[in-house]
Design a protein around this motif. Structure first.
Motif, PDB file in Angstrom:
ATOM      1  N   GLN A  51      65.191-119.083 -56.387  1.00 23.48           N
ATOM      2  CA  GLN A  51      64.205-118.269 -56.831  1.00 23.48           C
ATOM      3  C   GLN A  51      63.704-117.084 -55.915  1.00 23.48           C
ATOM      4  O   GLN A  51      63.426-116.687 -56.363  1.00 23.48           O
ATOM      5  CB  GLN A  51      63.290-119.120 -58.076  1.00 23.48           C
ATOM      6  CG  GLN A  51      64.140-119.301 -59.050  1.00 23.48           C
ATOM      7  CD  GLN A  51      64.912-119.346 -60.082  1.00 23.48           C
ATOM      8  OE1 GLN A  51      65.959-119.554 -60.362  1.00 23.48           O
ATOM      9  NE2 GLN A  51      64.483-117.531 -60.982  1.00 23.48           N
ATOM     10  N   LYS A 147      64.541-120.787 -65.289  1.00 24.05           N
ATOM     11  CA  LYS A 147      64.998-119.953 -66.341  1.00 24.05           C
ATOM     12  C   LYS A 147      64.642-121.527 -67.538  1.00 24.05           C
ATOM     13  O   LYS A 147      65.941-122.508 -67.062  1.00 24.05           O
ATOM     14  CB  LYS A 147      65.819-119.489 -66.680  1.00 24.05           C
ATOM     15  CG  LYS A 147      66.470-118.944 -68.447  1.00 24.05           C
ATOM     16  CD  LYS A 147      68.035-118.784 -68.020  1.00 24.05           C
ATOM     17  CE  LYS A 147      68.284-117.460 -70.257  1.00 24.05           C
ATOM     18  NZ  LYS A 147      69.619-117.911 -69.914  1.00 24.05           N
ATOM     19  N   TYR A 156      66.388-126.432 -67.216  1.00 22.39           N
ATOM     20  CA  TYR A 156      65.884-125.386 -66.595  1.00 22.39           C
ATOM     21  C   TYR A 156      67.495-124.993 -65.636  1.00 22.39           C
ATOM     22  O   TYR A 156      68.199-125.536 -65.154  1.00 22.39           O
ATOM     23  CB  TYR A 156      64.737-125.661 -65.671  1.00 22.39           C
ATOM     24  CG  TYR A 156      63.327-125.686 -66.392  1.00 22.39           C
ATOM     25  CD1 TYR A 156      62.611-124.451 -66.565  1.00 22.39           C
ATOM     26  CD2 TYR A 156      62.725-126.384 -67.039  1.00 22.39           C
ATOM     27  CE1 TYR A 156      61.519-123.907 -66.784  1.00 22.39           C
ATOM     28  CE2 TYR A 156      62.106-127.060 -67.554  1.00 22.39           C
ATOM     29  CZ  TYR A 156      60.815-125.663 -67.440  1.00 22.39           C
ATOM     30  OH  TYR A 156      60.305-125.684 -67.987  1.00 22.39           O
TER      31      TYR A 156
END
Length: 212
Positions: A51, A147, A156
């Protein structure tokens, strides 16, 4: 068994081998193959890992955060196994999109052969690291900007490297049943990563979650 990326001084051997190849490769061919942007002026690739976005210089492999204001844990800037994973993608990876389907480790080529080692190295470690403190796992994922999903007790989805995703699912433990976990890989993973790479994905992800 899955040959682990070595630790401490032993990391120097595979890292040095990949660095030699990295320094000799054509960065424009790499950019075309992987889809990673390459700035010819700064001689830097731009890559996402867990990320976060990084700038990776060629041919020196100096790693810096794209967002200099971000002070959270940055695994690619800190850990040699993460750098080796990035190097392997730069040398052998391809740009690809998942169909939206996800695979268990057993379902990837040769995954069944190495599943026992992967289970102990990644699934059990995640289960017993967070199985009785799901709120800490959720907080770490939230801090990473992962997410949120609706599977299990905590789940997630993380982007591991550009357009390659892993779903982490935790079922918490109680007095009767131990905690359990699952990791699901986007179905484009086998195009760029070996079972060994995928075990390292688990390692660096869990290390990051624990350090967040």
């Amino acid at each position: 068994m899955i040959p682990e990326y070595a630790k401490n001084s032993k990391e120097d051997i595979p890292f040095g081998q990949y660095m030699e190849q990295y320094q000799q490769m054509d960065p424009m061919e790499c950019a075309s193959r992987t889809g990673l942007p390459f700035d010819e002026e700064t001689q830097c690739f731009r890559m996402r890992m867990l990320q976060k976005e990084y700038l990776i210089s060629w041919p020196e492999l100096i790693v810096t955060r794209a967002d200099a204001q971000d002070e959270t844990y940055a695994v690619l800037a800190e850990e040699t196994p993460a750098k080796i994973l990035a190097l392997r993608f730069l040398l052998h990876g391809v740009s690809s999109q998942s169909t939206g389907n996800f695979l268990t480790y057993r379902e990837v080529p040769s995954g069944e052969v190495y599943f026992r080692q992967f289970s102990g190295r990644c699934l059990s470690r995640l289960a017993y690291g967070f199985g009785f403190k799901p709120e800490k796992l959720a907080a770490a994922f939230e801090q990473l900007g992962a997410k949120k999903l609706s599977h299990g007790d905590v789940s997630y989805e993380l982007e591991i490297i550009n357009n390659y995703f892993v779903r982490f699912i935790l079922w918490t433990g109680d007095e009767e049943f131990p905690p359990s976990t699952q990791m699901l890989f986007s179905d484009n993973f086998p195009l760029s990563f070996t079972p060994e790479d995928m075990a390292v994905v688990g390692d660096i992800s869990i290390n990051t979650l624990k350090k967040m």
